[in-house]
Motif scaffolding. Structure first.
Motif, PDB file in Angstrom:
ATOM      1  N   PRO A   1       0.830  -1.208   0.000  1.00 54.52           N
ATOM      2  CA  PRO A   1       0.000   0.000   0.000  1.00 54.52           C
ATOM      3  C   PRO A   1       0.861   1.254   0.000  1.00 54.52           C
ATOM      4  N   PRO A   2       0.333   2.337  -0.578  1.00 56.05           N
ATOM      5  CA  PRO A   2       1.128   3.585  -0.642  1.00 56.05           C
ATOM      6  C   PRO A   2       1.573   4.048   0.742  1.00 56.05           C
ATOM      7  N   CYS A   3       2.737   4.676   0.767  1.00 56.58           N
ATOM      8  CA  CYS A   3       3.237   5.236   2.025  1.00 56.58           C
ATOM      9  C   CYS A   3       2.424   6.484   2.382  1.00 56.58           C
ATOM     10  N   LYS A   4       2.095   6.632   3.655  1.00 60.99           N
ATOM     11  CA  LYS A   4       1.331   7.781   4.113  1.00 60.99           C
ATOM     12  C   LYS A   4       2.218   9.000   4.356  1.00 60.99           C
ATOM     13  N   LYS A   5       3.516   8.764   4.493  1.00 56.17           N
ATOM     14  CA  LYS A   5       4.468   9.857   4.666  1.00 56.17           C
ATOM     15  C   LYS A   5       5.777   9.449   3.997  1.00 56.17           C
ATOM     16  N   PRO A   6       6.628  10.399   3.632  1.00 58.37           N
ATOM     17  CA  PRO A   6       7.897  10.051   2.982  1.00 58.37           C
ATOM     18  C   PRO A   6       8.738   9.119   3.861  1.00 58.37           C
ATOM     19  N   PRO A   7       9.419   8.147   3.248  1.00 58.95           N
ATOM     20  CA  PRO A   7      10.296   7.260   4.026  1.00 58.95           C
ATOM     21  C   PRO A   7      11.362   8.042   4.777  1.00 58.95           C
ATOM     22  N   VAL A   8      11.726   7.563   5.945  1.00 64.77           N
ATOM     23  CA  VAL A   8      12.745   8.197   6.767  1.00 64.77           C
ATOM     24  C   VAL A   8      14.122   7.850   6.195  1.00 64.77           C
ATOM     25  N   PRO A   9      14.983   8.838   5.934  1.00 65.34           N
ATOM     26  CA  PRO A   9      16.328   8.528   5.438  1.00 65.34           C
ATOM     27  C   PRO A   9      17.056   7.568   6.367  1.00 65.34           C
ATOM     28  N   GLY A  10      17.698   6.576   5.772  1.00 66.56           N
ATOM     29  CA  GLY A  10      18.417   5.583   6.552  1.00 66.56           C
ATOM     30  C   GLY A  10      17.618   4.336   6.841  1.00 66.56           C
ATOM     31  N   HIS A  11      16.340   4.319   6.419  1.00 63.53           N
ATOM     32  CA  HIS A  11      15.470   3.176   6.703  1.00 63.53           C
ATOM     33  C   HIS A  11      14.664   2.833   5.460  1.00 63.53           C
ATOM     34  N   ASN A  12      14.638   1.558   5.081  1.00 61.87           N
ATOM     35  CA  ASN A  12      13.807   1.117   3.977  1.00 61.87           C
ATOM     36  C   ASN A  12      12.378   0.934   4.464  1.00 61.87           C
ATOM     37  N   PRO A  13      11.396   1.497   3.767  1.00 61.72           N
ATOM     38  CA  PRO A  13      10.009   1.471   4.249  1.00 61.72           C
ATOM     39  C   PRO A  13       9.346   0.119   4.020  1.00 61.72           C
ATOM     40  N   LYS A  14       8.226  -0.073   4.669  1.00 59.48           N
ATOM     41  CA  LYS A  14       7.398  -1.261   4.481  1.00 59.48           C
ATOM     42  C   LYS A  14       6.098  -0.873   3.801  1.00 59.48           C
ATOM     43  N   CYS A  15       6.222   0.012   2.826  1.00 60.59           N
ATOM     44  CA  CYS A  15       5.069   0.506   2.084  1.00 60.59           C
ATOM     45  C   CYS A  15       5.546   0.949   0.714  1.00 60.59           C
ATOM     46  N   GLY A  16       4.597   1.246  -0.171  1.00 63.16           N
ATOM     47  CA  GLY A  16       4.937   1.806  -1.462  1.00 63.16           C
ATOM     48  C   GLY A  16       5.300   0.778  -2.514  1.00 63.16           C
TER      49      GLY A  16
END
Length: 433
Positions: A393-408
């Motif tokens: 599912p789409p990310c609700k906020k931009p990914p935090v630098p230094g961390h790979n997101p669990k969305c998008g």
């Protein structure tokens, strides 16, 4: 104050200097070395050994002088090559080979992605461009793109200066072959320096037959060209060589390529028939890719900086050679000469950049041949790595630098996971005094 006896071997190995902390009556160990140096070799030839301690040149720091001593970025002075097109949109670039020219300005040759795409589509959309710093050589931080030097497909330029004045460029290209024969025709679906998700990457090549990623050499008498007809550089591989070269005063050539290729030598840089077979050097096993060579003219030592490996290694290593590149060494094979955190000095209170990729290192040399800065091809958006990932599912906020997101978005059926692949060429200055 009572001083306790410290065994000599502990003192030699651990203590760089001790500072008396007034009032408390204690000795504070403020610096330490992993082991005592005995010569400049133990300091990577980036400093001198003094009483068992490496005293580094201003450009390097660390126990063995194996880490670049960067200045924090003042972003108002510019941070490299970040082209904006006539429509106000970003144009991606990747790595820049930089030289001080006779006009007193720094000139860069870099890979640029066409049709608004980013680094994922490099193998179909890359061309070589020329850019110039807009300030004197005291502050070559902002580069302005001038012209195309080699059209698609052309990538990974490294430029050397011949003793007779020519500018000599080595780069990867499918020059003379059918357009798209290196992988695919250019992807037309980019915007603002970012590839559309349907743009194929280098794991999705459809050319049949597919031509090798050949290395060629071209030269010019002026930084503005014209450039000679590119000639093929011999190579035992169908992959790109990543070659970077220095030209000796007698016009002979010494080049470094990917570690599995090693070193290439020639009697005359102009005559490719004198280019000898690639040979792996002796000494330590060099790690990574994207080598860059320079020579310390005060002692004849060659230095090499590499990128640490793939998309998920945003750091590099440093090596030295005292015999012209036949053998290489390093004081500590685990030391990273640069990493992916970039401190910002201005505007004040700006958080550090945590880069997702930092590759294609090129050391920039000053008037006396001393290192004054480093360029890299970089990405800031996370994720941008090699990892097989499904769509989420789409990310609700931009990914935090230094961390790979669990969305998008995922990796589009490949292991290249980089939904926002805008890239640029970073210039970060080094301490020089």
């Amino acid at each position: 104050m009572m001083l306790q006896y410290i065994p000599q071997y502990i003192f030699a190995v651990c203590v760089a200097h001790m500072v008396y902390v007034g009032g408390a009556g204690v000795l504070k160990i403020s610096e330490y070395n992993r082991s005592a140096c005995t010569s400049a070799k133990d300091c990577n030839y980036n400093g001198q050994c003094n009483s068992g301690i490496c005293k580094c040149t201003p450009q390097f720091t660390g126990n063995e002088c194996g880490v670049f001593n960067f200045k924090p970025l003042n972003t108002e002075n510019g941070i490299g090559l970040r082209t904006i097109d006539p429509n106000g949109l970003q144009v991606s670039s990747w790595g820049g080979s930089v030289h001080l020219a006779d006009d007193g300005l720094y000139h860069m040759w870099a890979a640029e992605m066409t049709h608004g795409v980013g680094i994922k589509a490099w193998i179909s959309n890359s061309q070589v461009v020329h850019a110039v710093a807009d300030a004197p050589d005291t502050a070559p931080y902002r580069f302005v793109r001038k012209e195309i030097v080699a059209p698609v497909f052309a990538h990974e330029p490294t430029v050397s200066r011949a003793p007779t004045g020519e500018w000599v460029m080595f780069y990867t290209t499918n020059y003379g072959e059918k357009p798209g024969s290196q992988c695919n025709p250019p992807c037309l679906w980019g915007y603002n320096g970012t590839s559309a998700l349907q743009c194929p990457n280098d794991q999705q090549c459809h050319a049949n037959p597919r031509q090798p990623l050949a290395s060629r050499m071209s030269y010019a008498n002026s930084t503005d060209g014209p450039w000679s007809t590119p000639v093929l550089v011999p190579s035992p591989t169908e992959s790109d060589t990543n070659m970077a070269c220095i030209i000796r005063p007698n016009n002979s050539l010494v080049c470094a390529g990917r570690p599995d290729l090693g070193m290439l030598r020639a009697d005359d840089w102009r005559d490719v028939t004198t280019y000898r077979t690639w040979q792996r050097p002796g000494g330590v096993a060099m790690r990574g890719e994207d080598p860059m060579l320079w020579e310390d003219h005060s002692n004849g030592v060659l230095h090499c900086v590499t990128h640490g490996g793939g998309w998920g290694q945003p750091y590099g290593y440093h090596y030295y050679s005292v015999d012209g590149g036949y053998t290489w060494g390093t004081a500590n094979s685990d030391t990273k000469v640069y990493e992916n955190t970039v401190e910002i000095s201005h505007p004040p209170n700006t958080p550090a950049k945590i880069l997702s990729r930092r590759e294609r290192p090129h050391v920039v040399l000053g008037r006396k041949g001393e290192p004054i800065g480093l360029t890299n091809g970089v990405t800031e958006a996370w994720p941008c790595t090699l990892q097989l990932e499904p769509d989420r599912p789409p990310c609700k906020k931009p990914p935090v630098p230094g961390h790979n997101p669990k969305c998008g978005p995922g990796s589009n059926g490949t292991t290249i996971w980089c939904p926002v692949d805008y890239c640029y060429t970073l210039f970060q200055p080094l301490m020089t005094d």
